[in-house]
Structures are given as structure tokens and as C-alpha cells.
Enzyme design. Structure first.
Site, mmCIF file in Angstrom:
data_model
loop_
_atom_site.group_PDB
_atom_site.id
_atom_site.type_symbol
_atom_site.label_atom_id
_atom_site.label_comp_id
_atom_site.label_asym_id
_atom_site.label_seq_id
_atom_site.Cartn_x
_atom_site.Cartn_y
_atom_site.Cartn_z
ATOM 1 N N GLU A 189 75.480 51.717 58.993
ATOM 2 C CA GLU A 189 74.559 51.069 59.921
ATOM 3 C C GLU A 189 74.028 49.771 59.327
ATOM 4 O OE1 GLU A 189 72.137 53.370 62.982
ATOM 5 O OE2 GLU A 189 70.602 52.818 61.516
ATOM 6 N N HIS A 225 90.171 71.278 48.781
ATOM 7 C CA HIS A 225 91.082 72.095 49.580
ATOM 8 C C HIS A 225 91.184 71.585 51.017
ATOM 9 C CE1 HIS A 225 91.571 75.228 46.483
ATOM 10 N NE2 HIS A 225 90.352 74.856 46.134
ATOM 11 N N LYS A 229 73.089 52.399 73.796
ATOM 12 C CA LYS A 229 71.988 53.139 74.408
ATOM 13 C C LYS A 229 71.607 52.540 75.763
ATOM 14 C CE LYS A 229 69.186 53.074 70.732
ATOM 15 N NZ LYS A 229 68.065 53.408 69.838
#
EC number: 5.3.1.9
Length: 555
Positions: free
Chosen positions: A355, A386, A514
Site C-alpha cells: 500500500e 511444504h 471504494k
């Protein structure tokens, strides 16, 4: 302060020429040619943290040239500007002063000719007093019962930071159960509400502006749920608290002004865990431990401010990162904490870094012609081994990685920690030096008997190595050392942003999404539906959403 285009600096040009000389040098050759390499490329900080950056594809000359770049870009001057309260967040006309929140020396920090430390200390005192009342059971809910659960409602820095810290410091946790709600998906809040009792729960609404849609939506739903049980609005005063810079909005929501823990517009959201937005941390570990957490960060702040370039840990790590992204064309960096309590550390710095430095426009408003912030990701060891270490060892991507481990565990279960440390050490060794054909030949006891099969399989087993890592060893994960570590990464990000000539403290890309979401919400909400059309893809998705929604009773 003058904005400098880094590619026009002499240091950058010197680095480009130098890269041609060293790009094919292998780490094992660098170690063979200098038996003091570890000593030269490591720093032991405050008897608490060892930073080993010797397994990086750099020489002494590389480091000199990188440090020259930092000097030519006036990094130390930029640090002083931030610490002095200059409005370095120029796109929002704000100071960047999260360092004031952990200023345990209490030296004056002036903003508009006023020392902000008195306000900071007042809020800290309020946090201390309130947390002690809740923890010792003095603070009662509406039915007279003590508090057992705390729900922090926020998103971004108001969630990721406090959640990461409370998890990392779980060994210091008291009896209170701390929950975090961030996602606007109603499932997140619903699952938490199933676990708690309204009579013994307090809600912390953490939002700088108190307008963030996800947070306010969740807060309204939590308030509705609570009032269904408590019946009267007067009971909110015992259970709802705001952590915000916008007092008016918090009051309009229904929060008693006495229940508002303030922070300020000079605190960026992704640095807000040090502020009142970190109240959930205080409630989890107690104020004394929170003070140690602040102190650790303050020690790193002092190191960052006062230490010269060649011993300054955040500067060194930032330069090495820029070296990889812009010369080796690496696109990602991984963070692997070998400590299960630190399982959210990578996610927190994914937000903090991406950000901050996920920008493509420089400070002069021009498109950059170099790489800026890398993609940050990671998981705790040994789980990651793994899952995706195969690609790091033998894939086609260069992924510089930070390995973090405490030498002392909070849980001495048989030889678990010894095995964890062994894996930590093994991974950084193999990533650096690999495993060659000759190594396999020496190990093979059945080579003569099965020569053809051995040769057939051999190419698939060879690990070339030369994969760069930083190793960060902490004596133990404590509030103090965690504070140091977080501040180290914060300052690294700041240095990267300054050298890359970008504004690290805004997030306009987040804001645009937004705004569009609000427009689409009005279009798909039956109460506010309009006839606005979108691009064919978005409109097609809306149409299918409506189709599935209307058919849901038949599915």
C-alpha cells in the site's frame, strides 16, 4: 526538499555498470573468497536481534555503491524531515508522525508550533486506565457482569496490525478473548457473534475517519445485534468505544464522547497500531507490556535517526531490496517467520509495503521508468517449505526472502524448537549454496550399480543455489523485540519509497475502488436501483448476479 530522479544520479549509473560485473557471481564463490563475509555483512543490534545479510548477491563494492545512492538521494535528510513533522505526505498535505506515538524519551515534537506529545501521553494514559478497569473486572457490562470478550471492528491497518501483534504476543495474553472483524462479508461478523455474550462483550470501532464502509457496516450490524439483547440505547455506553480521528462522526454513530480514544490525521492507517487503534493489543497483553512494545520501536527509531548509513539496518535492507527489484528484475519478496505466533506478520507487511510503495507515479507526477514496490508474501516456517519452497529452490523466479526466528521458544515441547531452528538454518544454507552434481555423486553408494538411472534422475535433483536471503535472529519474541522488528520494517519501507521518489503515505488506488463500489451498490440495491449501464463485462456480471439471486429459492 528537492525531488531527485534516481536513474539520473551518478550512483544509479555506477550500479548499472557494476551489475554487469557481478550478476553471474555465485554466493558460494563470494563466501569462499572471503572467510570474514559473515562478520562484514551482519549487525548485532542491542543484544536482541542479529541481522545477517551475508547471503545476498552483493560484494563490498556493491554495498558502497548502494550506500552512495542513499547519500545522493539524501536519505538522512528525508528521515529528519519525517521526524520533525514536515508534511512529507504531500498528496494529502499531512505530516507522518507515527514515531511520536512511541516517543518514550518524550522529546518535544512540534506540529503547528505546538508539542503534540502532551496529546499523545493523554491518550496513552486514558488507554492505560480503561484497560486496567476491564482487565481487573472493575468495568461492568449493562447487566453488571465483568467483560470477557473484546471485538475489534476495523479494516486495513486498524485490523491487520492489532491482529498481528495480539497473535504474535499471545504468550503474554491475559484472560480476555480478543476477536477481530474486518471483512464486509456478513459471515465474518456472524461467526464472531455466535461466540460471544452481549452482556460481557465490548466493541472497539477502529476507523480513522469513521466513514470506512466495511467498518461502519459491521459496526451498525453489531450495534443492532447488541440492542436486540440489551433493549435500550443507554447500554451502549458500557459496551461501544471508538478509536478514531473523527470525533464528530463517532458521536453521531452513537458513541459516548467519553468512550472515544482519539488519534490524529498525522497517523497513517497502516501505522495506527501504535495509536489508540491498538487498544485491543493493550487489552490483550496489558499496558505494561504495551509500553515495552512502544519502547522497542522507539529504540529502533533512535537507531534509524542517529546511525550512519553503513550501519543503519533499515537503510541497508531497503537498498538490498532495490538492488534486486531493479537490477535482478525480481518481482516479489517473501517473509518467512519461523514462529507460529507470528503467522500474520507477512500479511501485515504485505499491506504496509504494497500500500505504501505500490505506486507508478513519481513525486513530480511523471510515470516511473523503473520498478517500485515488490509483491510481498509469506507464511510461517515450516509450513511454507511444504507448500511453495520448491519454486524458490528450483523455479525460474528469483525471490529474495527474509527468514525470521527466535532462538528461544515460548513453548519448550521436547525437541520441537531445535528441529525448527535446524530447518531455518538448512533452508537459508541450501538456498544460498545449492546442491551440485558432485555432491550427489559423493553421496551415492549405488552409483556404479545403477549408473544409467542415477544420471537420468540427477538433473531433476540439482539445486543451483544463489538464492538470496536475510536471516533475522531474535533472542526471543517479546513485546520489546517485536516493537523493534516492526519499526525496522516500517523504516525500510520509508527508505525504499524515498529513494524510488514516490509518495509512500497515500493510497489513492484503494479509494477509487471504494467509490465505484458505492455506485454499483446503488444499482443492484432494490431500494435505490437505477438504469445505469456499465462495460459489457461488469453489466454481464450484474445481470447474472440478479439471475442467481432471483432463482435462489429454486436452487
Amino acid at each position: 526538499m528537492k525531488n531527485i530522479n534516481l536513474i539520473e544520479t551518478k550512483s544509479w549509473k555506477d550500479l548499472k555498470n557494476h551489475f554487469k560485473e557481478v550478476k553471474n557471481i555465485h554466493l558460494k564463490d563470494l563466501f569462499l573468497s572471503d572467510f570474514n563475509r559473515f562478520k562484514k555483512f551482519s549487525i548485532f543490534f542491542e543484544n536482541e536481534i542479529l541481522i545477517d545479510f551475508s547471503k545476498n548477491r552483493i560484494t563490498e563494492k556493491t554495498l558502497i555503491l548502494l550506500l552512495n545512492l542513499a547519500k545522493e538521494m539524501n536519505v538522512k535528510s528525508a528521515i529528519k524531515l519525517m521526524f520533525s513533522g514536515s508534511k512529507i505526505n504531500q498528496t494529502e498535505n499531512r505530516s507522518v508522525l507515527h514515531i511520536a506515538l512511541r516517543n518514550r524519551s518524550n522529546f518535544p515534537i512540534l506540529l503547528n508550533n505546538s508539542d503534540i506529545m502532551s496529546e499523545v501521553n493523554d491518550v496513552l494514559k486514558k488507554m492505560k486506565n480503561f484497560s486496567e478497569l476491564v482487565i481487573d473486572g472493575t468495568w461492568k457490562g449493562y447487566s453488571g457482569k465483568s467483560i470477557s470478550d473484546v471485538v475489534n471492528i476495523g479494516i486495513g491497518g486498524s485490523d491487520l496490525g492489532p491482529y498481528m501483534v495480539t497473535e504474535a504476543l499471545r504468550p503474554y495474553k491475559n484472560h480476555l478473548n480478543i476477536h477481530y472483524v474486518s471483512n464486509i462479508d456478513g459471515t465474518h461478523l456472524s461467526e464472531i457473534l455466535k461466540k460471544i455474550n452481549p452482556e460481557t462483550t465490548i466493541f472497539l470501532i477502529a476507523s480513522k475517519t469513521f466513514t470506512t464502509d466495511e467498518t461502519i457496516t459491521n459496526a451498525n450490524s453489531a450495534k443492532f445485534w447488541f440492542l436486540k439483547h440489551s433493549k435500550t440505547k443507554e447500554t451502549l455506553d458500557k459496551h461501544f468505544f471508538a478509536l478514531s480521528a473523527n470525533i464528530n462522526n463517532a458521536v453521531n454513530f452513537g458513541i459516548n464522547i467519553k468512550n472515544i480514544f482519539q488519534f490524529w490525521d498525522w497517523v497513517g492507517g497502516r501505522f495506527s497500531l501504535w495509536s489508540s487503534a491498538g487498544l485491543s493489543i493493550v487489552l490483550s497483553i496489558g499496558f505494561n507490556n504495551f509500553e515495552k512494545f512502544l519502547q522497542g520501536a522507539h529504540v529502533m527509531d533512535n537507531h534509524f535517526y542517529h546511525t550512519e548509513y553503513d550501519k543503519n539496518i533499515p537503510i541497508l535492507l531497503a537498498l538490498i531490496s532495490i538492488w534486486y527489484t531493479n537490477f535482478f528484475n525480481s518481482e516479489t519478496e517473501a517473509i518467512f517467520p519461523y514462529d507460529q505466533y507470528m503467522h500474520r506478520f507477512s500479511a501485515y507487511f504485505q499491506q504496509s509495503n504494497m500500500e505504501s510503495n505500490g505506486k507508478s507515479i513519481d513525486k513530480n507526477g511523471n510515470k516511473v521508468c523503473y520498478q517500485t514496490g515488490p509483491i510481498i508474501w509469506g507464511e510461517p516456517g515450516t509450513n511454507g517449505q511444504h507448500a511453495f519452497f520448491q519454486l524458490i529452490h528450483q523455479g525460474t523466479k528469483l525471490i529474495p526472502s527474509d527468514f525470521i526466528v527466535p532462538t528461544v521458544s515460548h513453548n519448550n515441547l521436547n525437541d520441537h524448537h531445535l528441529k525448527l531452528i535446524s530447518n531455518f538454518l538448512a533452508q537459508t544454507q541450501v538456498l544460498a549454496f545449492g546442491k551440485s552434481k558432485n555432491s550427489f555423486l559423493k553421496e551415492s553408494t549405488s552409483f556404479k550399480k545403477e549408473e544409467d538411472e542415477f544420471n537420468r534422475i540427477l538433473p531433476f535433483k540439482i539445486c543451483e543455489g544463489n538464492k538470496p536471503t536475510n536471516s533475522i535472529l531474535l533472542r526471543k519474541i517479546t513485546p520489546y523485540t517485536l516493537g523493534m522488528l516492526i519499526a525496522l520494517y516500517e523504516h525500510k519501507i520509508f527508505v525504499q519509497g524515498h529513494i524510488l521518489n514516490i509518495f509512500s503515505f497515500d493510497q489513492w488506488g484503494v479509494e477509487i475502488g471504494k467509490e465505484v463500489a458505492q455506485s454499483i451498490y446503488k444499482n443492484i440495491n432494490e431500494k435505490t436501483k437505477n438504469s445505469k449501464s456499465y462495460d459489457s463485462s461488469t453489466q454481464g456480471l450484474i445481470d447474472f448476479y440478479n439471475f442467481f439471486k432471483n432463482k435462489q429459492n429454486y436452487l
